[in-house]
Design an enzyme around this catalytic site. Structure first.
Site: not given
Lengths: 343, 343
Positions: B131, B251
């Site tokens: 990710c 994130h």
């Protein structure tokens, strides 16, 4: 000045940093002859406990500094600008925790572990650096002495208490509201005096102060400028990205530094281990590293995740954590005051 | 493969990423002929809604892949290691969201915005990158094409959902306990399978995966290795510091990159504005920048805080945010699957 004991004024005595200054003066048995607690008119008459006695808060006005030896200022930049000259005029030495005088050529900017020799150069005002700068330079100092460096790239993870007690309250209230699915009150973060406010609970905000013309924020440029001044070395280039995270207390920083010579990692660790004010907590194999929660309430600067860069042969990476209200503010100010009375 | 519609298996259908894969297949009107939901025995019989119908979860075993065209795997590395070869043997193409095959020479590691041409090179398995790598390379791609670069230094601010739905629950429970002054339950963070657990609520943890011998974590080394492979350029050096923050989803990354030629900031912004999959939200003067909360539920990669470095003449700094469960996992996997059916 070389006093055995001093009349001390604490300006901003009712704030988050002021409170920590008082606890630090107590804890370090600072030789206080008389203590004056100063604040804005709305706090006048409030009583604060110091060394077992109740002390009343007085109004912060020029006359309040008559007879004061050392004045510790943490009531915001504009208050410092108007009252610091008044305190100096009356014979006090001001240790100022705001951004008001930090870059003035005749004001020493001091982190005792790095440049305590600058203290005696003062002309009445000594500036305490920005919290995010202080913890970084304490960790960099042993590397500067043993290896030298010119290039630093840092990304910060800053606690909300840098914006005061009300910002902690906001984080707590927002967190509770978010967990309960309630509307989120947004009034302070990222910068109280600006118009737009974001949720900080369960979020990250890449802004810790107002924007500068070059696209950096003031917080970021403080790290760049103050580091040069504290080390007295204009060759040091600091690139900073300052980010607010949902933490009440304790700033963390991811630091990359390019040392001037080849190094062995154990030599770096030894330098950090021996450094004044640094605690090395560095063993990733056993999950040992500092965190803001563990650093809260402690006066030191904690370093971990020390590793040799995988790209640049002289690159070094580390993680540095400290309590922004203590070493990042109150502890550093009281340390400077200690040099004023003892040395 | 050039199917008009496909029999699709989703392995790990009951997990945080599996759920997002299903929502993405619906949202993007993926041409599903038949859907098979696969999971571990304890989830068998559970019903999940897809395109308005209830689909029962079946046991993930080799025979379950008979007749499957595309299998989307997100049930952990060891499950992928044992079942991906079985699925391939039965004629399926596996898009694997785990770390099991990413660095295998004969497995393409694909972010469509960067290297979709690699998809057709597959020998049965295509890997979805980590990710934190995906969102960074999407933002770097237009800079690579227009300016070139070799050096990247990144610090991450990673949400707990990278560790699954239970980690979100842990953050929420810990946050509530901390606000109420109760004991903090610690069972997952920073790495579920390791022995030592830290509080993540109101804290930062400089560890997102197990330690490697060189002192970096696996998460950090994934960013270094995967970026080289995705760009097909071994000259790219990535230094990463991966940090968990108390955010449920999304994130953030603070990125420094040294471009290969001089640049004008407006040229950089234009390249980002035109880039596939990128949304530029960049106006610090008006407090415009991406945050994980705003990126949650969206498929793109958001870039802000774009600025010319104050130290290196070819240095560029920016902030990149994306939903780690979407572009960081599910969306990227479904995008790859789209190329398998249509192209």
């Amino acid at each position: 000045m070389s006093l055995k004991e001093a009349t001390v004024a604490v300006l901003g005595a009712t704030g988050a940093v002021g409170e920590q200054i008082l606890r630090n003066l107590e804890k370090r048995s600072f030789p206080v002859k008389e203590l004056r607690l100063l604040a804005s008119p709305r706090s006048v008459g409030k009583k604060i406990r110091f060394n077992g006695e109740e002390v009343s808060v007085q109004e912060a006005k020029p006359e309040a500094f008559e007879g004061v030896d050392i004045a510790l200022f943490s009531a915001g930049g504009s208050v410092s600008e108007s009252l610091a000259p008044e305190a100096v005029k009356r014979g006090a030495v001001v240790v100022d925790n705001t951004n008001a005088f930090r870059m003035n050529a005749d004001v020493p900017l001091v982190v005792p572990e790095v440049n305590k020799d600058q203290i005696k150069q003062h002309k009445g005002i000594i500036a305490n650096p920005n919290c995010s700068t202080i913890q970084m330079v304490v960790a960099l100092k042993p590397l500067y002495d043993r290896f030298g460096f010119e290039r630093v790239i840092v990304s910060t993870y800053q606690a909300v208490s840098g914006s005061g007690a009300k910002a902690i309250e906001e984080l707590n209230n927002q967190s509770r509201a978010a967990l309960d699915g309630q509307e989120i009150p947004k009034e302070i973060m990222p910068v109280g005096k600006l118009n737009k406010h974001y949720q900080i609970a369960f979020n990250t905000l890449p802004q810790c102060d107002v924007a500068q013309e070059n696209g950096f924020t003031l917080e970021e440029m403080k790290m760049t400028r103050e580091t040069k001044k504290i080390f007295g070395d204009d060759q040091i280039g600091v690139t900073a990205t300052c980010v607010r995270v949902p933490v009440q207390r304790g700033h963390s920083e991811s630091v990359y530094v390019e040392l001037n010579r080849d190094f062995d990692l154990e030599e770096v660790r030894q330098a950090l281990r021996e450094a004044e004010g640094v605690v090395l907590e560095d063993d990733i194999q056993n999950q040992v590293y500092p965190t803001p929660l563990d650093a809260t309430g402690r006066d030191e600067v904690f370093v971990g995740r020390v590793r040799k860069d995988v790209v640049h042969p002289r690159g070094l990476n580390f993680w540095v954590v400290s309590d922004n209200l203590l070493k990042g503010a109150a502890t550093n100010a009281v340390q400077i005051a200690e040099y004023l009375v003892q040395k």
